[in-house]
Design a protein around this motif. Structure first.
Motif, PDB file in Angstrom:
ATOM      1  N   UNK A   1    -100.912 -76.749   4.079  1.00  0.00           N
ATOM      2  CA  UNK A   1    -101.046 -76.921   2.637  1.00  0.00           C
ATOM      3  C   UNK A   1     -99.820 -77.570   2.029  1.00  0.00           C
ATOM      4  N   UNK A   2     -99.996 -78.311   0.936  1.00  0.00           N
ATOM      5  CA  UNK A   2     -98.839 -78.939   0.287  1.00  0.00           C
ATOM      6  C   UNK A   2     -97.939 -77.905  -0.370  1.00  0.00           C
ATOM      7  N   UNK A   3     -96.647 -78.157  -0.353  1.00  0.00           N
ATOM      8  CA  UNK A   3     -95.652 -77.244  -0.919  1.00  0.00           C
ATOM      9  C   UNK A   3     -95.339 -77.599  -2.364  1.00  0.00           C
ATOM     10  N   UNK A   4     -95.320 -78.879  -2.671  1.00  0.00           N
ATOM     11  CA  UNK A   4     -94.985 -79.345  -4.020  1.00  0.00           C
ATOM     12  C   UNK A   4     -96.241 -79.794  -4.759  1.00  0.00           C
ATOM     13  N   UNK A   5     -96.138 -79.820  -6.085  1.00  0.00           N
ATOM     14  CA  UNK A   5     -97.257 -80.288  -6.900  1.00  0.00           C
ATOM     15  C   UNK A   5     -97.464 -81.787  -6.773  1.00  0.00           C
ATOM     16  N   UNK A   6     -96.395 -82.537  -6.563  1.00  0.00           N
ATOM     17  CA  UNK A   6     -96.486 -83.994  -6.462  1.00  0.00           C
ATOM     18  C   UNK A   6     -95.359 -84.498  -5.557  1.00  0.00           C
ATOM     19  N   UNK A   7     -95.367 -85.776  -5.308  1.00  0.00           N
ATOM     20  CA  UNK A   7     -94.318 -86.429  -4.539  1.00  0.00           C
ATOM     21  C   UNK A   7     -92.957 -86.141  -5.191  1.00  0.00           C
TER      22      UNK A   7
ATOM     23  N   UNK B   1     -83.516 -82.395  -2.791  1.00  0.00           N
ATOM     24  CA  UNK B   1     -83.885 -81.207  -3.548  1.00  0.00           C
ATOM     25  C   UNK B   1     -85.167 -80.576  -3.038  1.00  0.00           C
ATOM     26  N   UNK B   2     -86.146 -81.405  -2.713  1.00  0.00           N
ATOM     27  CA  UNK B   2     -87.425 -80.888  -2.216  1.00  0.00           C
ATOM     28  C   UNK B   2     -87.261 -80.240  -0.837  1.00  0.00           C
ATOM     29  N   UNK B   3     -86.541 -80.893   0.046  1.00  0.00           N
ATOM     30  CA  UNK B   3     -86.322 -80.339   1.384  1.00  0.00           C
ATOM     31  C   UNK B   3     -85.512 -79.041   1.300  1.00  0.00           C
ATOM     32  N   UNK B   4     -84.580 -78.973   0.373  1.00  0.00           N
ATOM     33  CA  UNK B   4     -83.788 -77.753   0.211  1.00  0.00           C
ATOM     34  C   UNK B   4     -84.671 -76.582  -0.218  1.00  0.00           C
TER      35      UNK B   4
ATOM     36  N   UNK C   1     -90.010 -82.097  -7.918  1.00  0.00           N
ATOM     37  CA  UNK C   1     -89.708 -80.888  -7.142  1.00  0.00           C
ATOM     38  C   UNK C   1     -90.308 -79.612  -7.722  1.00  0.00           C
ATOM     39  N   UNK C   2     -91.432 -79.706  -8.428  1.00  0.00           N
ATOM     40  CA  UNK C   2     -92.118 -78.505  -8.894  1.00  0.00           C
ATOM     41  C   UNK C   2     -92.939 -77.933  -7.750  1.00  0.00           C
ATOM     42  N   UNK C   3     -92.688 -76.673  -7.454  1.00  0.00           N
ATOM     43  CA  UNK C   3     -93.354 -76.001  -6.345  1.00  0.00           C
ATOM     44  C   UNK C   3     -94.682 -75.431  -6.834  1.00  0.00           C
TER      45      UNK C   3
ATOM     46  N   UNK D   1     -92.010 -82.636   5.944  1.00  0.00           N
ATOM     47  CA  UNK D   1     -93.170 -83.185   5.247  1.00  0.00           C
ATOM     48  C   UNK D   1     -93.643 -82.280   4.116  1.00  0.00           C
ATOM     49  N   UNK D   2     -92.809 -81.280   3.763  1.00  0.00           N
ATOM     50  CA  UNK D   2     -93.023 -80.424   2.596  1.00  0.00           C
ATOM     51  C   UNK D   2     -94.385 -79.734   2.641  1.00  0.00           C
ATOM     52  N   UNK D   3     -94.586 -78.959   3.705  1.00  0.00           N
ATOM     53  CA  UNK D   3     -95.831 -78.208   3.901  1.00  0.00           C
ATOM     54  C   UNK D   3     -95.574 -76.711   3.779  1.00  0.00           C
TER      55      UNK D   3
END
Length: 119
Positions: free
Chosen positions: A22-28, A106-109, A36-38, A13-15
């Motif tokens: 907290x969120x890991x990425x700036x957006x979906x 890419x995001x999960x990686x 995939x901008x962190x 869930x990209x935390x």
């Protein structure tokens, strides 16, 4: 066991790797302009998400492994459901699954890479 569940939850869930909230990425991941901008820091625990420039370059290797896992999973699902498209159809199905899931892979990686190195 709880630690494994928290880590798996925060990766999928990209935390945040530390607080898992907290969120890991700036957006979906599917938001094209911010794909995939962190974030620089966790808004919840203030963990810095990047320890050096080009930190997430190594996530390419993780991305390859996740992509192979997705391809194998797509093939196994075709076998389980008894769908026989022939070799070309199976190949195109796997390529389609990879193209659809590419932003999420890419995001999960990046999340897996961060969980390996950030605590």
């Amino acid at each position: 066991m709880k630690k494994i569940k928290q880590t798996l939850y925060s990766i999928l869930f990209l935390k945040c790797p530390r607080c898992h909230e907290g969120p890991f990425l700036e957006a979906n991941p599917y938001h094209i302009s911010k794909m995939n901008k962190v974030k620089s820091h966790c808004p919840n625990c203030n963990l810095k998400y990047s320890i050096e420039p080009s930190f997430y370059t190594g996530a390419m290797y993780v991305s390859y492994a996740v992509g192979v896992a997705v391809a194998v999973a797509a093939y196994v699902l075709l076998l389980i459901f008894g769908i026989d498209f022939g070799p070309t159809g199976i190949f195109l199905t796997i390529i389609g699954a990879l193209l659809i899931l590419m932003p999420y892979i890419g995001a999960v990686s990046k999340a897996i890479w961060a969980h390996i190195f950030l605590k």
